[in-house]
Scaffold this active site. Structure first.
Site, PDB file in Angstrom:
ATOM      1  N   GLU A 164       0.908  -0.990  -0.069  1.00 37.26           N
ATOM      2  CA  GLU A 164      -0.058  -0.016  -0.010  1.00 37.26           C
ATOM      3  C   GLU A 164       0.820   1.270   0.042  1.00 37.26           C
ATOM      4  O   GLU A 164       0.388   2.305   0.815  1.00 37.26           O
ATOM      5  CB  GLU A 164      -0.762  -0.015   1.239  1.00 37.26           C
ATOM      6  CG  GLU A 164      -2.221  -0.847   0.962  1.00 37.26           C
ATOM      7  CD  GLU A 164      -3.272  -0.881   2.058  1.00 37.26           C
ATOM      8  OE1 GLU A 164      -3.045  -0.156   3.035  1.00 37.26           O
ATOM      9  OE2 GLU A 164      -4.153  -1.220   1.834  1.00 37.26           O
TER      10      GLU A 164
ATOM     11  N   GLU B 153      -6.488  -7.495  -0.954  1.00 41.74           N
ATOM     12  CA  GLU B 153      -7.191  -7.329   0.363  1.00 41.74           C
ATOM     13  C   GLU B 153      -8.640  -6.713   0.014  1.00 41.74           C
ATOM     14  O   GLU B 153      -8.771  -5.937  -0.728  1.00 41.74           O
ATOM     15  CB  GLU B 153      -6.497  -6.386   1.371  1.00 41.74           C
ATOM     16  CG  GLU B 153      -5.214  -7.066   1.949  1.00 41.74           C
ATOM     17  CD  GLU B 153      -4.585  -5.919   2.747  1.00 41.74           C
ATOM     18  OE1 GLU B 153      -5.113  -5.334   3.479  1.00 41.74           O
ATOM     19  OE2 GLU B 153      -3.427  -5.859   2.701  1.00 41.74           O
TER      20      GLU B 153
HETATM   21  C1  GAL Z   1      -4.678  -2.593   4.560  1.00 40.98           C
HETATM   22  C2  GAL Z   1      -3.471  -3.013   5.006  1.00 40.98           C
HETATM   23  C3  GAL Z   1      -3.574  -4.083   6.178  1.00 40.98           C
HETATM   24  C4  GAL Z   1      -4.594  -4.156   7.212  1.00 40.98           C
HETATM   25  C5  GAL Z   1      -5.917  -3.807   6.671  1.00 40.98           C
HETATM   26  C6  GAL Z   1      -7.000  -3.732   7.522  1.00 40.98           C
HETATM   27  O1  GAL Z   1      -5.033  -1.217   4.374  1.00 40.98           O
HETATM   28  O2  GAL Z   1      -2.604  -3.450   4.151  1.00 40.98           O
HETATM   29  O3  GAL Z   1      -2.319  -4.521   6.778  1.00 40.98           O
HETATM   30  O4  GAL Z   1      -4.249  -2.856   8.008  1.00 40.98           O
HETATM   31  O5  GAL Z   1      -5.724  -2.645   5.704  1.00 40.98           O
HETATM   32  O6  GAL Z   1      -8.184  -3.678   6.750  1.00 40.98           O
END
Ligand code: GAL
Length: 761
Positions: A380, A480
């Site tokens: 990210e 994600e």
């Molecule tokens: C993302 C991140 C993860 C975790 C997740 C929570 O932005 O890459 O490590 O923090 O959010 O939803």
């Protein structure tokens, strides 16, 4: 001759460090410990995250063995968090930065005369801004200590320093291309033998003439025309061993043959499209952080594959234990292996460490057939042309075959990798969402207004070109979703638990429904400890489909139920079966996560109907949940038991019954493994559930569990605790010696008790 000797026992640890520790051979004030080791045992939650951020000292004495005379002797650390300085009898021999990659230090030749070597390691476990992932804020804890295994490696002076196999499958010529580095004591002629084995059976071997210069030599060649090779795939993960010898020196690598290809139309394993269905995994455990041994690492892979029915894991946000990867190879679980980092990109020196992390990760992990992509960007982070050109170049130089990806959350990001991998957090169940909110006002926009019809196109996931901004399709998948969009505790209110599960179902459905999305990896496998600025104020991000002990929440059953029922039949009613838990009350709609064809529903002894999977709402999921919306029948003032019965091809295959008046009657204790190993410390998880008459957990029971442990083991964490959502687990730890471990588990209020035994051999 080559020897690999594990040296995890008889270390000494002190939670502080002074320069005097390097010079002194005394271990006064040190504690005897074994590795893997955490510098600080933490409570389950609500602790001070500074507690493990300090400099500590580890010591071990090595005694020279006459068999080692004339050899090179290395000490290999699996990983040390975060910066390690290694000393041999007071002499500095290595500094390593970064807490997730292996460290090798060569012991001086004088060891043969010195006879005793005192190895001292200065371990700096602070969040050092100069080292990835630090410099900004990160949503996880990195813990501290020498948290992976350590070994001595003894080789001839002339030896194979590295060997990298590239198995290649084709109709014309299935082969192993390889590169290697050979360390030679002198300029000489020699030969390298490469042999391929299927178990004990020799498949092929070949000898290659070498002309070595003194020092390091690079050598590449191929072992060609391999016959009768079975490909590694998810159902039959066939593995082979390649044995490489140079004179008496020998190393082995376990490999697999398969083709892997990303196209805009998806990911193809051995020519067949595989829909990526996975979850992200941190490597943390309650109390001891990262410091868990082989068996616990492997069990996580097993849970993902066999309990959750997944085919993919992303090792967010760093390379995992080699044992975890070994297990993924063995069981057929695809791995997205990624360099350490989280949103922040540091300066030149920081980027040098990150680029070195790419090299260390790929050199360590390249032989694993389960790895299908290298994550070569900081999770990210913003675009950074020069930095990511470098990381991609290193990956391609070391492994021209495997695809690179890099996880971003920004639109129109510069695609320097083979695959565009994106965290798509757009799903907010019909409400317009924000991304990258900086202020509370931004955050409140998360529920500002419902989506318009037009916006509903991006209800669960965006279409790839909306994200990439490109005028053409590229290989693309989701790394994600969900996570912080809908944190859900295992003891949350029923409606939230259900919505949590349905969000995972909706995003997976969208991924399955888009031919240009190769699949989706959700956030995340289990709840994890985190910094105070994330999570629920308790230092836990309750983002998992399982709790911190890997015990499933309802969302886990959405994944589990996507497997073929041939593998495992799943039928789980997402209900506490009570009239007053929900707002307004009642139990409808009743959601059932299942891979059955249909579900019969009984209220008391009366059958109220047969119900089919919700294919209209989830047209693309292999197995949509069954949602019983209108449950007709007599409800009245009387509350009765309920039952759901699952059918496949007209045959009953599963049944779940719900109690109208649940009371705790069964203390269920399940053990991952009762047979444990002596030697290096070993561990098994024990799961405790306080169940009602129909074997459902009582979600709000606050019973206290007491443990008594006897024999050659101990409990990790406290030996008495309350249940959480009616369940809890702990890990037992062996002490190195053989014998039995007996644990008595009792409830404080209800008169229930169980005993379990482990054999350590
Ligand atoms: C993302 C991140 C993860 C975790 C997740 C929570 O932005 O890459 O490590 O923090 O959010 O939803």
């Amino acid at each position: 001759m080559r020897m690999n000797i594990s040296i995890n026992n008889d270390w000494y640890f002190k939670p502080s460090f002074t320069p005097e520790d390097v010079r002194s051979s005394s271990v006064a004030g040190f504690e005897a410990i074994s590795l893997p080791h955490t510098n600080k045992v933490l409570p389950l939650n609500y602790f001070d995250e500074k507690d493990f951020q300090f400099v500590s000292c580890y010591k071990k004495t090595l005694v020279f063995d006459e068999n080692w005379r004339g050899k090179d002797i290395f000490i290999n650390f699996g990983a040390i968090m975060t910066q390690a300085k290694i000393y041999y009898n007071g002499l500095h021999i290595k500094t390593h930065q970064g807490g997730y990659t292996p460290i090798q230090a060569k012991l001086p030749d004088s060891f043969a005369q010195d006879k005793n070597a005192i190895i001292t390691v200065e371990v700096d476990s602070r969040e050092l801004d100069k080292i990835p992932p630090f410099g900004g804020q990160i949503d996880y804890l990195t813990y501290g200590g020498i948290y992976r295994e350590v070994e001595l490696e003894i080789t001839d002076k002339t030896h194979i320093a590295a060997f990298f196999p590239f198995p290649k499958v084709s109709d014309a010529n299935t082969k192993i291309d390889f590169t290697s580095r050979i360390q030679s004591e002198e300029s000489t002629k020699s030969s390298l033998k490469v042999a391929l084995f299927d178990g004990q059976n020799l498949i092929a071997e070949q000898e290659y003439a070498l002309s070595l210069e003194k020092g390091e030599n690079a050598f590449s060649a191929s072992l060609e025309n391999l016959q009768g090779i079975t490909q590694w795939d998810l159902h039959q993960p066939q593995l082979y061993t390649v044995v490489v010898s140079l004179n008496e020196d020998k190393i082995e690598k376990r490999i697999g043959f398969r083709t892997m290809e990303f196209k805009p139309e998806g990911f193809f394993l051995n020519g067949k499209r595989v829909q990526i269905r996975g979850l992200n995994r941190h490597q943390s455990f309650p109390y001891v952080g990262y410091a868990m041994p082989k068996r616990a690492q492997q069990k996580d892979a097993d849970i993902m594959k066999y309990e959750l029915g997944l085919n993919t894991v992303r090792s967010s946000h760093y390379p995992p234990s080699k044992y975890f990867l070994d297990r993924c190879d063995e069981i057929g679980l695809l791995v997205f292996d990624e360099i350490p980092g989280w949103q922040h990109i540091g300066g030149k020196a920081w980027q040098d460490v990150a680029t070195e992390n790419v090299r260390e990760m790929i050199e360590r992990d390249l032989h694993h057939p389960s790895i299908f992509i290298w994550g070569v960007r900081i999770n990210e982070s913003a675009d950074n042309h020069d930095f990511y050109t470098r990381t991609n170049a290193v990956a391609k130089e070391l492994d021209p075959d495997r695809s690179t990806g890099g996880v971003r959350c920004i639109n129109d990001s510069e695609l320097l990798e083979d695959v565009y991998t994106i965290n798509d957090f757009v799903h907010n169940n019909g409400y317009i969402t924000w991304r990258g909110a900086q202020t509370q006002q931004d955050v409140s926009k998360a529920y500002e207004r419902p989506m318009t019809n037009e916006e509903l196109d991006t209800y669960a996931l965006r279409e790839q070109q909306q994200v990439t901004g490109l005028d053409h399709k590229v290989p693309y998948f989701i790394t994600e979703y969900n996570g912080h969009m809908y944190p859900t505790k295992s003891f949350d209110q029923e409606e939230r638990m259900i919505e949590h599960a349905l969000r995972h179902a909706r995003v997976q459905n969208a991924a399955y429904g888009d031919a240009y999305i190769a699949g989706a990896i959700g956030w995340c496998f289990f709840d994890y400890n985190t910094h105070k600025d994330f999570g629920s104020g308790d230092h836990i991000c309750h983002h998992g489909v399982s709790d911190i002990f890997r015990i499933p929440k309802w969302a886990a059953y959405i994944y589990a139920s996507q497997q073929d029922p041939q593998e495992k039949v799943v039928l789980q009613g997402l209900t506490y079966w009570t009239r007053g838990e929900r707002s307004i009350g009642g139990i409808a709609p009743l959601t059932v996560a299942t891979n059955c064809d249909s579900v019969d529903f009984y209220y008391g002894s009366e059958k109220l109907g047969s119900f089919s999977p919700a294919t209209e709402e989830f047209p693309h999921l292999p197995h949509p949940p069954v949602i019983l919306r209108e449950i007709e029948g007599e409800w009245g003032m009387h509350w009765d038991a309920g039952e759901i019965v699952g059918f496949i091809d007209g045959k009953e295959v599963a049944r779940q019954k719900f109690s109208a008046n649940p009371t705790p009657v069964n203390l269920e204790v399940t053990v991952d493994d009762t047979e444990l190993s002596a030697g290096d410390w070993d561990s098994s998880r024990v799961v405790i559930r306080l169940l009602d008459e129909h074997n459902n957990p009582l979600p709000f029971v606050d019973e206290i569990i007491e443990l008594e442990c006897e024999g050659v083991g101990e409990i990790i964490g406290p030996d008495s605790f309350s249940l959480i959502a009616g369940v809890r687990a702990f890990w037992v730890k062996t002490q190195g010696t053989a014998g039995n471990i007996d644990i008595k588990i009792s409830t404080r209020y209800h008169q229930l008790q169980q005993s379990i035994s482990f054999h350590v051999t």
